[in-house]
Scaffold this active site. Structure first.
Site, PDB file in Angstrom:
ATOM      1  N   ASP A   1       0.864  -1.189   0.000  1.00  0.00           N
ATOM      2  CA  ASP A   1       0.000   0.000   0.000  1.00  0.00           C
ATOM      3  C   ASP A   1       0.899   1.237   0.000  1.00  0.00           C
ATOM      4  O   ASP A   1       2.092   1.151   0.306  1.00  0.00           O
ATOM      5  CB  ASP A   1      -0.886   0.008   1.248  1.00  0.00           C
ATOM      6  CG  ASP A   1      -2.174   0.816   1.051  1.00  0.00           C
ATOM      7  OD1 ASP A   1      -3.257   0.198   0.953  1.00  0.00           O
ATOM      8  OD2 ASP A   1      -2.095   2.066   0.986  1.00  0.00           O
TER       9      ASP A   1
ATOM     10  N   ASN B   1      -5.690  -5.013  -5.967  1.00  0.00           N
ATOM     11  CA  ASN B   1      -6.888  -4.336  -5.499  1.00  0.00           C
ATOM     12  C   ASN B   1      -6.729  -2.831  -5.282  1.00  0.00           C
ATOM     13  O   ASN B   1      -7.712  -2.110  -5.190  1.00  0.00           O
ATOM     14  CB  ASN B   1      -7.303  -5.053  -4.198  1.00  0.00           C
ATOM     15  CG  ASN B   1      -8.256  -4.261  -3.371  1.00  0.00           C
ATOM     16  OD1 ASN B   1      -9.451  -4.271  -3.637  1.00  0.00           O
ATOM     17  ND2 ASN B   1      -7.745  -3.546  -2.374  1.00  0.00           N
TER      18      ASN B   1
ATOM     19  N   TYR C   1     -12.418   6.684 -14.146  1.00  0.00           N
ATOM     20  CA  TYR C   1     -12.620   5.481 -13.333  1.00  0.00           C
ATOM     21  C   TYR C   1     -13.240   4.365 -14.180  1.00  0.00           C
ATOM     22  O   TYR C   1     -12.777   3.223 -14.172  1.00  0.00           O
ATOM     23  CB  TYR C   1     -13.521   5.822 -12.139  1.00  0.00           C
ATOM     24  CG  TYR C   1     -13.634   4.715 -11.109  1.00  0.00           C
ATOM     25  CD1 TYR C   1     -12.669   4.557 -10.114  1.00  0.00           C
ATOM     26  CD2 TYR C   1     -14.708   3.828 -11.122  1.00  0.00           C
ATOM     27  CE1 TYR C   1     -12.772   3.541  -9.172  1.00  0.00           C
ATOM     28  CE2 TYR C   1     -14.818   2.818 -10.188  1.00  0.00           C
ATOM     29  CZ  TYR C   1     -13.855   2.673  -9.199  1.00  0.00           C
ATOM     30  OH  TYR C   1     -13.952   1.669  -8.272  1.00  0.00           O
TER      31      TYR C   1
ATOM     32  N   ILE D   1     -19.839  -0.705  -2.014  1.00  0.00           N
ATOM     33  CA  ILE D   1     -19.272  -1.341  -0.818  1.00  0.00           C
ATOM     34  C   ILE D   1     -18.815  -0.250   0.150  1.00  0.00           C
ATOM     35  O   ILE D   1     -18.077   0.664  -0.250  1.00  0.00           O
ATOM     36  CB  ILE D   1     -18.055  -2.218  -1.184  1.00  0.00           C
ATOM     37  CG1 ILE D   1     -18.393  -3.173  -2.345  1.00  0.00           C
ATOM     38  CG2 ILE D   1     -17.546  -2.990   0.034  1.00  0.00           C
ATOM     39  CD1 ILE D   1     -19.526  -4.136  -2.093  1.00  0.00           C
TER      40      ILE D   1
ATOM     41  N   THR E   1     -16.568   1.444   2.445  1.00  0.00           N
ATOM     42  CA  THR E   1     -15.146   1.451   2.816  1.00  0.00           C
ATOM     43  C   THR E   1     -14.766   2.913   3.061  1.00  0.00           C
ATOM     44  O   THR E   1     -15.558   3.818   2.753  1.00  0.00           O
ATOM     45  CB  THR E   1     -14.261   0.908   1.659  1.00  0.00           C
ATOM     46  OG1 THR E   1     -14.320   1.852   0.576  1.00  0.00           O
ATOM     47  CG2 THR E   1     -14.687  -0.461   1.173  1.00  0.00           C
TER      48      THR E   1
END
Ligand SMILES: NC(=O)c1ccc[n+]([C@@H]2O[C@H](COP(=O)([O-])OP(=O)(O)OC[C@H]3O[C@@H](n4cnc5c(N)ncnc54)[C@H](O)[C@@H]3O)[C@@H](O)[C@H]2O)c1
Length: 265
Positions: free
Chosen positions: A49, A102, A170, A203, A205
């Site tokens: 990350d 991811n 995106y 989702i 997050t």
């Protein structure tokens, strides 16, 4: 005895036993949930990350719980850093079996439309959300070919399959991820490498929290998502674990929707 066997098999705590897995974007949201689930299933992890503090803390927490995990700060938009990430996995564990690519960013406050979409935002979106996946794949495939195979899951999106107004960067990047996934599946299937995508819907997050907190958004989701609710990061992590595991041994090049039925309408 039989009950014990059934319980053990159904609990599925060993789906990725000893497999060496890279997870990018592991410090938050879906990637963090993935790290926890992959670890639970016995994988040995290399977490990546931009956020070194949260990533290091997660790896330390997993080690304290008796799991094998290291963290490597990585900007997936930099090919050399993706190469170094794979090299770290091989140096530490001797091989690479799985990858959950991811890491990603969102467009933030939605610009009005493609005609006004900022050029720098376009470049950043493609660099992180599309090139980032390509760079990871490039080096992961090389490592997997050396040891006889592997399994990869890329995080796409519902935005990888339909157009969505106001977020062209995106949407284009996620369509690219779907195309890359299918291409790798076709190229390397015969060499025992499977490559699939998970396509999350809405989702909750840290990426989406501020939008999803709006009552107006929740009401929209309740109407447009057949499941009538927003999804949880763990529900995406479960799909990634399964797709990486040998249980999905004949699943290759699939785009696995995990969107509460959004795209089925
Ligand atoms: N949350 C949703 O509703 C949703 C829906 C569809 C797809 N997705 C995708 O799921 C993935 C994870 O998103 P999330 O919702 O968990 O977001 P998040 O913001 O909670 O987590 C994303 C993580 O990626 C990291 N990251 C960002 N840029 C990076 C870079 N250049 N290099 C390495 N790491 C980087 C961030 O630091 C963060 O830890 C993304 O690819 C996103 O596009 C999310």
């Amino acid at each position: 005895m039989l009950a014990a066997i059934i319980t053990c098999e159904e609990s599925g705590m060993d789906e990725l036993r000893e497999k060496v897995a890279i997870i990018t974007g592991a410090a938050s949201g879906i990637g963090r949930a993935g790290a926890l689930r992959f670890a639970e299933e016995g994988a040995r992890l290399v977490l990546a990350d931009l956020d070194a503090e949260a990533g290091e803390a997660l790896a330390a927490g997993l080690r304290a719980a008796g799991r094998a995990a290291i963290f490597q700060r990585t900007d997936v938009a930099q090919a050399a850093q993706c190469e170094a990430l794979v090299a770290a996995a091989v140096a530490h564990y001797g091989r690479l079996d799985c990858a959950f690519n991811n890491a990603g960013i969102s467009d933030g406050p939605v610009p009005p439309g493609t005609a006004d979409y900022p050029l720098e935002l376009w470049d950043r979106m493609i660099a992180v959300n599309l090139s980032g996946v390509f760079y990871c794949l490039r080096y992961q495939l090389r490592a997997m070919l050396k040891t006889g195979g592997g399994s990869i899951v890329n995080t796409a999106s519902i935005a990888g399959q339909v157009g969505l107004a106001g977020i062209p960067g995106y949407v284009a990047a996620k369509h690219g991820v779907v195309g890359l996934t299918r291409t790798v599946a076709v190229e390397y299937g015969a060499r025992n490498i499977r490559c699939n995508a998970v396509a999350p819907g809405f989702i909750e997050t840290p990426m989406t929290k501020s939008v999803f907190e709006l009552q107006q958004f929740r009401e929209m989701a309740a109407v447009t998502v057949p499941a009538a609710r927003i999804g949880r990061a763990a529900e995406i992590a479960d799909v990634a674990v399964w797709a990486c595991s040998d249980r999905a041994s004949y699943v290759n090049g699939a785009v696995l929707a995990a969107d509460g039925g959004y795209l089925a309408r």
